[in-house]
Design an enzyme around this catalytic site. Structure first.
Site, PDB file in Angstrom:
ATOM      1  N   SER A  17     -11.482 -78.520  54.869  1.00  0.00           N
ATOM      2  CA  SER A  17     -12.386 -78.524  53.708  1.00  0.00           C
ATOM      3  C   SER A  17     -13.357 -79.699  53.695  1.00  0.00           C
ATOM      4  O   SER A  17     -14.321 -79.682  52.930  1.00  0.00           O
ATOM      5  CB  SER A  17     -11.571 -78.524  52.409  1.00  0.00           C
ATOM      6  OG  SER A  17     -10.731 -79.663  52.341  1.00  0.00           O
TER       7      SER A  17
ATOM      8  N   THR B 145      -7.915 -73.573  55.696  1.00  0.00           N
ATOM      9  CA  THR B 145      -7.788 -73.981  54.299  1.00  0.00           C
ATOM     10  C   THR B 145      -7.790 -72.760  53.395  1.00  0.00           C
ATOM     11  O   THR B 145      -8.235 -71.677  53.782  1.00  0.00           O
ATOM     12  CB  THR B 145      -8.968 -74.883  53.880  1.00  0.00           C
ATOM     13  OG1 THR B 145     -10.190 -74.151  54.064  1.00  0.00           O
ATOM     14  CG2 THR B 145      -9.016 -76.146  54.706  1.00  0.00           C
TER      15      THR B 145
ATOM     16  N   ASP C  76      -6.020 -66.145  34.033  1.00  0.00           N
ATOM     17  CA  ASP C  76      -6.860 -65.794  35.173  1.00  0.00           C
ATOM     18  C   ASP C  76      -7.621 -64.528  34.804  1.00  0.00           C
ATOM     19  O   ASP C  76      -7.014 -63.461  34.652  1.00  0.00           O
ATOM     20  CB  ASP C  76      -6.022 -65.560  36.432  1.00  0.00           C
ATOM     21  CG  ASP C  76      -6.870 -65.495  37.700  1.00  0.00           C
ATOM     22  OD1 ASP C  76      -7.961 -64.884  37.644  1.00  0.00           O
ATOM     23  OD2 ASP C  76      -6.445 -66.043  38.732  1.00  0.00           O
TER      24      ASP C  76
ATOM     25  N   ARG D  15      -9.481 -78.364  43.058  1.00  0.00           N
ATOM     26  CA  ARG D  15     -10.738 -79.001  43.446  1.00  0.00           C
ATOM     27  C   ARG D  15     -11.102 -80.024  42.378  1.00  0.00           C
ATOM     28  O   ARG D  15     -10.989 -79.756  41.185  1.00  0.00           O
ATOM     29  CB  ARG D  15     -11.859 -77.954  43.595  1.00  0.00           C
ATOM     30  CG  ARG D  15     -11.731 -77.080  44.842  1.00  0.00           C
ATOM     31  CD  ARG D  15     -11.989 -77.889  46.104  1.00  0.00           C
ATOM     32  NE  ARG D  15     -11.978 -77.084  47.324  1.00  0.00           N
ATOM     33  CZ  ARG D  15     -10.942 -76.968  48.137  1.00  0.00           C
ATOM     34  NH1 ARG D  15      -9.804 -77.592  47.838  1.00  0.00           N
ATOM     35  NH2 ARG D  15     -11.029 -76.243  49.241  1.00  0.00           N
TER      36      ARG D  15
ATOM     37  N   ASP E 250      -4.359 -84.919  42.571  1.00  0.00           N
ATOM     38  CA  ASP E 250      -4.371 -84.920  44.029  1.00  0.00           C
ATOM     39  C   ASP E 250      -5.802 -84.807  44.545  1.00  0.00           C
ATOM     40  O   ASP E 250      -6.054 -85.062  45.718  1.00  0.00           O
ATOM     41  CB  ASP E 250      -3.531 -83.750  44.561  1.00  0.00           C
ATOM     42  CG  ASP E 250      -3.455 -83.726  46.083  1.00  0.00           C
ATOM     43  OD1 ASP E 250      -3.014 -84.734  46.670  1.00  0.00           O
ATOM     44  OD2 ASP E 250      -3.851 -82.710  46.682  1.00  0.00           O
TER      45      ASP E 250
ATOM     46  N   GLU F 199     -14.494 -87.503  45.137  1.00  0.00           N
ATOM     47  CA  GLU F 199     -13.743 -87.759  46.363  1.00  0.00           C
ATOM     48  C   GLU F 199     -14.642 -87.669  47.597  1.00  0.00           C
ATOM     49  O   GLU F 199     -15.470 -86.750  47.692  1.00  0.00           O
ATOM     50  CB  GLU F 199     -12.630 -86.716  46.432  1.00  0.00           C
ATOM     51  CG  GLU F 199     -11.737 -86.739  47.625  1.00  0.00           C
ATOM     52  CD  GLU F 199     -10.782 -85.544  47.622  1.00  0.00           C
ATOM     53  OE1 GLU F 199     -10.592 -84.957  48.696  1.00  0.00           O
ATOM     54  OE2 GLU F 199     -10.249 -85.191  46.559  1.00  0.00           O
TER      55      GLU F 199
ATOM     56  N   HIS G  11      -5.178 -85.999  48.166  1.00  0.00           N
ATOM     57  CA  HIS G  11      -5.553 -84.637  48.552  1.00  0.00           C
ATOM     58  C   HIS G  11      -4.600 -84.100  49.630  1.00  0.00           C
ATOM     59  O   HIS G  11      -5.030 -83.592  50.665  1.00  0.00           O
ATOM     60  CB  HIS G  11      -7.003 -84.591  49.060  1.00  0.00           C
ATOM     61  CG  HIS G  11      -7.613 -83.222  49.005  1.00  0.00           C
ATOM     62  ND1 HIS G  11      -8.963 -83.022  48.887  1.00  0.00           N
ATOM     63  CD2 HIS G  11      -7.062 -81.973  49.065  1.00  0.00           C
ATOM     64  CE1 HIS G  11      -9.224 -81.721  48.878  1.00  0.00           C
ATOM     65  NE2 HIS G  11      -8.085 -81.066  48.984  1.00  0.00           N
TER      66      HIS G  11
ATOM     67  N   GLY H  60      -1.070 -79.746  49.695  1.00  0.00           N
ATOM     68  CA  GLY H  60      -0.704 -78.666  50.606  1.00  0.00           C
ATOM     69  C   GLY H  60      -0.270 -79.118  51.975  1.00  0.00           C
ATOM     70  O   GLY H  60      -0.129 -78.295  52.886  1.00  0.00           O
ATOM     71  N   TYR H  61      -0.037 -80.415  52.150  1.00  0.00           N
ATOM     72  CA  TYR H  61       0.244 -80.966  53.477  1.00  0.00           C
ATOM     73  C   TYR H  61       1.718 -80.877  53.866  1.00  0.00           C
ATOM     74  O   TYR H  61       2.385 -81.877  54.087  1.00  0.00           O
ATOM     75  CB  TYR H  61      -0.216 -82.418  53.536  1.00  0.00           C
ATOM     76  CG  TYR H  61      -1.667 -82.593  53.930  1.00  0.00           C
ATOM     77  CD1 TYR H  61      -2.622 -81.648  53.603  1.00  0.00           C
ATOM     78  CD2 TYR H  61      -2.089 -83.720  54.621  1.00  0.00           C
ATOM     79  CE1 TYR H  61      -3.945 -81.822  53.948  1.00  0.00           C
ATOM     80  CE2 TYR H  61      -3.419 -83.899  54.973  1.00  0.00           C
ATOM     81  CZ  TYR H  61      -4.341 -82.943  54.629  1.00  0.00           C
ATOM     82  OH  TYR H  61      -5.653 -83.102  54.974  1.00  0.00           O
TER      83      TYR H  61
END
Length: 355
Positions: A45, A66, A146, A206, A229, A234, A251, A254-255
């Protein structure tokens, strides 16, 4: 075949070495010169794939390992006949587990709260729906918002109702500025004022979904506990922002090793389809066995005993705060944290549940 790949992609050699030369580059500083004679571009990203980058290249395939696509100028790619692929859902499990871990770090008592605690989830795609599943395993009440999907197992409410009802709100939407439901600055002074003052806010989606200045003013007024995060500006992060946030990470929600490997697998599969190769490799064969914490004991007991061993989120917070110099997080230090991040394992690797 020449392949340009972000240096932080996982298992790039395993998946792509058989197809040609792989040139690893820092994704944030890729230039048109770097990709000029490449056949394929593999990014994350941090790389803006747009007209400036690819206009005069011979690239035929762009793969982004991503979930999001806001860094890809899709109309330009399609106009130039470039096949593109992302990895939707690749790290959804990791992000869901990140949110649970963050909440239990901020308020450990939530492990015994059961349905007296209401988690509001904004965005019910891959991540949001997985988070809802995991939260229900802990006995929490879950509501979601949503406008684009209907998830029958989740009680869905209007945005304003979610703001009022939730004891914590976790954001899982893409960054959009157009359309009927744009997410840019979705959390602004007005929406923040509608939240309960004691409600936790978590953003691992985001940065610009949350208006930074409005968040600062809200925290100063309510003393709200916030987990970030991602940040609006950023990798430029002001020290005064960090000082106000309860828990900060660079960030990396998701790591996980599985998430990273799954993302590369997904663009590998798309790459093979594009160029007519047989996709015969699987990321699972590359994962080492790790400690098994989950046994016959119930989930809550295991998390009480081993959550820090599974993921020490406080360490990530401390490491990001240590990057501050002269009142600001240095970009090089921020990127280095992400580049050298020791990928954690998902709960399933330790014998635990997954959505």
């Amino acid at each position: 075949m020449k392949i340009i790949a972000d240096e932080n992609l996982a298992f790039t050699d395993y998946f792509f070495a058989e197809f040609g030369d792989i040139n690893a580059r820092a994704g944030r500083t890729l230039t048109a010169v770097d990709v000029n004679d490449a056949d394929a571009l593999l990014v994350r990203s941090v790389t803006q794939v747009n007209q400036n980058l690819i206009a005069h290249s011979q690239i035929k395939f762009v793969g982004s390992a991503t979930i999001g696509t806001d860094h890809l100028d899709i109309p330009v790619l399609e106009q130039q006949g470039v096949t593109w692929s992302n990895a939707a859902g690749c790290n959804a499990q990791a992000v869901a587990e990140y949110v649970i871990t963050a909440l239990l770090y901020v308020r450990p008592q939530l492990l015994d709260a059961n349905d007296t605690f209401t988690l509001g989830i904004v965005g019910l795609g891959n991540v949001g729906s997985r988070l809802a599943f995991m939260a229900k395993l802990l006995g929490w009440n879950v509501i979601g918002y949503d406008p684009f999907v209907q998830r029958d197992p989740i009680e869905q409410v209007e945005f304003t109702e979610l703001l009022k009802q939730a004891d914590a709100i976790s954001i899982h939407v893409p960054l959009t500025k157009d359309g009927e439901h744009p997410t840019y600055h979705l959390f602004n002074a007005d929406s923040l004022s509608q939240m309960q003052p004691q409600a936790i806010l978590i953003n691992s989606a985001r940065g610009a979904v949350v208006e930074e200045q409005a968040l600062i003013q809200d925290i100063q007024k309510t003393q709200r506990q916030v987990v970030l995060d991602v940040f609006e500006h950023e990798p430029v992060i002001q020290e005064n922002v960090l000082d106000l946030i309860t828990l900060v990470t660079p960030h990396i929600a998701g790591y996980s090793l599985e998430g990273k490997a799954r993302g590369t697998q997904m663009i590998y599969d798309a790459f093979c389809q594009k160029f007519g190769f047989i996709a015969h490799k699987k990321f699972e064969t590359q994962l080492p066995i790790c400690a098994q914490y989950f046994d016959q004991a119930d989930l809550k007991t295991i998390l009480k005993q081993h959550l820090t061993e599974i993921y020490d989120i406080q360490c990530d917070d401390a490491n990001l705060r240590a990057c501050v110099k002269d009142g600001i997080v240095e970009q090089k230090a921020f990127d280095y944290l992400r580049k050298t991040y020791p990928l954690r394992r998902e709960w399933a690797a330790h014998g635990g549940p997954k959505a």
